[in-house]
Design an enzyme around this catalytic site. Structure first.
Site, PDB file in Angstrom:
ATOM      1  N   GLY A   1       3.543   6.619   7.751  1.00  0.00           N
ATOM      2  CA  GLY A   1       4.952   6.691   7.362  1.00  0.00           C
ATOM      3  C   GLY A   1       5.762   5.525   7.892  1.00  0.00           C
ATOM      4  O   GLY A   1       6.804   5.182   7.348  1.00  0.00           O
ATOM      5  N   ASN A   2       5.293   4.888   8.977  1.00  0.00           N
ATOM      6  CA  ASN A   2       5.951   3.691   9.493  1.00  0.00           C
ATOM      7  C   ASN A   2       5.683   2.461   8.628  1.00  0.00           C
ATOM      8  O   ASN A   2       6.414   1.461   8.718  1.00  0.00           O
ATOM      9  CB  ASN A   2       5.484   3.368  10.917  1.00  0.00           C
ATOM     10  CG  ASN A   2       6.254   4.114  11.988  1.00  0.00           C
ATOM     11  OD1 ASN A   2       5.705   4.951  12.690  1.00  0.00           O
ATOM     12  ND2 ASN A   2       7.531   3.798  12.116  1.00  0.00           N
ATOM     13  N   SER A   3       4.642   2.527   7.814  1.00  0.00           N
ATOM     14  CA  SER A   3       4.265   1.372   7.003  1.00  0.00           C
ATOM     15  C   SER A   3       5.439   0.861   6.177  1.00  0.00           C
ATOM     16  O   SER A   3       6.112   1.628   5.490  1.00  0.00           O
ATOM     17  CB  SER A   3       3.128   1.743   6.051  1.00  0.00           C
ATOM     18  OG  SER A   3       1.945   2.016   6.757  1.00  0.00           O
TER      19      SER A   3
ATOM     20  N   HIS B   1       0.817  -1.218   0.000  1.00  0.00           N
ATOM     21  CA  HIS B   1       0.000   0.000   0.000  1.00  0.00           C
ATOM     22  C   HIS B   1       0.848   1.265   0.000  1.00  0.00           C
ATOM     23  O   HIS B   1       0.346   2.341  -0.321  1.00  0.00           O
ATOM     24  CB  HIS B   1      -1.004  -0.005   1.164  1.00  0.00           C
ATOM     25  CG  HIS B   1      -0.438   0.278   2.513  1.00  0.00           C
ATOM     26  ND1 HIS B   1      -0.156  -0.701   3.440  1.00  0.00           N
ATOM     27  CD2 HIS B   1      -0.110   1.449   3.126  1.00  0.00           C
ATOM     28  CE1 HIS B   1       0.297  -0.154   4.549  1.00  0.00           C
ATOM     29  NE2 HIS B   1       0.347   1.152   4.384  1.00  0.00           N
TER      30      HIS B   1
ATOM     31  N   ASP C   1      -0.096  -7.548   1.419  1.00  0.00           N
ATOM     32  CA  ASP C   1       0.413  -6.177   1.522  1.00  0.00           C
ATOM     33  C   ASP C   1       1.940  -6.126   1.485  1.00  0.00           C
ATOM     34  O   ASP C   1       2.570  -5.418   2.264  1.00  0.00           O
ATOM     35  CB  ASP C   1      -0.110  -5.508   2.795  1.00  0.00           C
ATOM     36  CG  ASP C   1      -0.118  -3.982   2.700  1.00  0.00           C
ATOM     37  OD1 ASP C   1       0.205  -3.456   1.616  1.00  0.00           O
ATOM     38  OD2 ASP C   1      -0.412  -3.327   3.706  1.00  0.00           O
TER      39      ASP C   1
END
Length: 234
Positions: free
Chosen positions: A147-149, A45, A76
């Site tokens: 933003g940590n994704s 994503h 994902d």
């Protein structure tokens, strides 16, 4: 039982990069190297429908173009390639962690507000399954933000055991239930990343841990800092 993809769960991701990209022209996430020649892992994503992907080395200041090698939208996962001479993170060969085990994450949350310096956050494994008992995920109380994704979830042996992926949407749950979730976050287990990663890597060598040894967090962060990078998708 395998559950539907994250995109079909409106109460899970509080951050939707594809929508942010349409509004601002770009979105950001985190990735980490798994080979010494630039192969890296992030969330699908983070880069979904992007036409241009760059990897920002916030330590050296260099910016590199990244290309998509392989994706697994149902879990994902995205595997990217760059021309960077990199230091790979150590991957767990077999998931043996338990509820209550300490873990930490490295990443780049909310760079427009918090800046581009890498952030480390700490917590524990709360459950060995995710949203609605989805076995592909861990529930953790490691604080994560937009933003940590795509960043690594690391145990106290220094092994990557998952990818920080999603957090419950507090506003949606407040509206539907009248209560706000307390630091409920999810990470994709590495077990569900490895099949795609190994296929994408081909003959490239991945680094797996051979000795289980607890380390000081500050030592691990100093050692791994250059292996975790900021991803910008346009």
């Amino acid at each position: 039982r395998i559950k539907p993809s994250l995109e079909k769960r409106p109460d899970l991701p509080a951050y939707r990069p594809k929508e942010v990209r349409k509004e601002k022209g770009y979105s950001s996430g985190t990735g980490f190297f798994v080979s010494d020649d630039g192969l890296l892992v992030t969330n699908y994503h983070v880069i979904e429908d992007a036409t241009e992907i760059s990897v920002n080395d916030t330590i050296s200041g260099e910016i590199h173009v990244a290309k998509i090698v392989m994706v697994d939208p149902s879990n994902d996962i995205a595997i990217l390639d760059t021309d960077i001479k990199s230091k790979p993170l150590v991957l767990s060969q077999e998931f043996q962690n338990r509820m209550g085990d300490e873990v930490f994450a490295l990443g780049y949350p909310r760079i427009s507000i918090q800046g581009q310096a890498q952030k480390a956050t700490f917590g524990r494994i709360n459950a060995l399954s995710g949203y609605q008992d989805d076995v592909r995920f861990l529930q953790v109380d490691v604080p994560i933000q937009p933003g940590n994704s795509g960043g690594p979830l690391i145990n106290n042996n220094g092994e990557v055991i998952g990818i920080t992926t999603a957090t419950l949407d507090a506003l949606v749950l407040l509206k539907e239930t009248g209560s706000i979730p307390q630091n409920v976050n999810y990470a994709v287990k590495l077990d569900y990343v490895l099949p795609t990663l190994k296929q994408a890597a081909g003959d490239r060598r991945l680094k797996f841990n051979t000795v289980s040894e607890k380390k000081e967090y500050s030592d691990m962060i100093a050692e791994y800092e250059s292996s975790v990078v900021l991803i910008v998708a346009r």
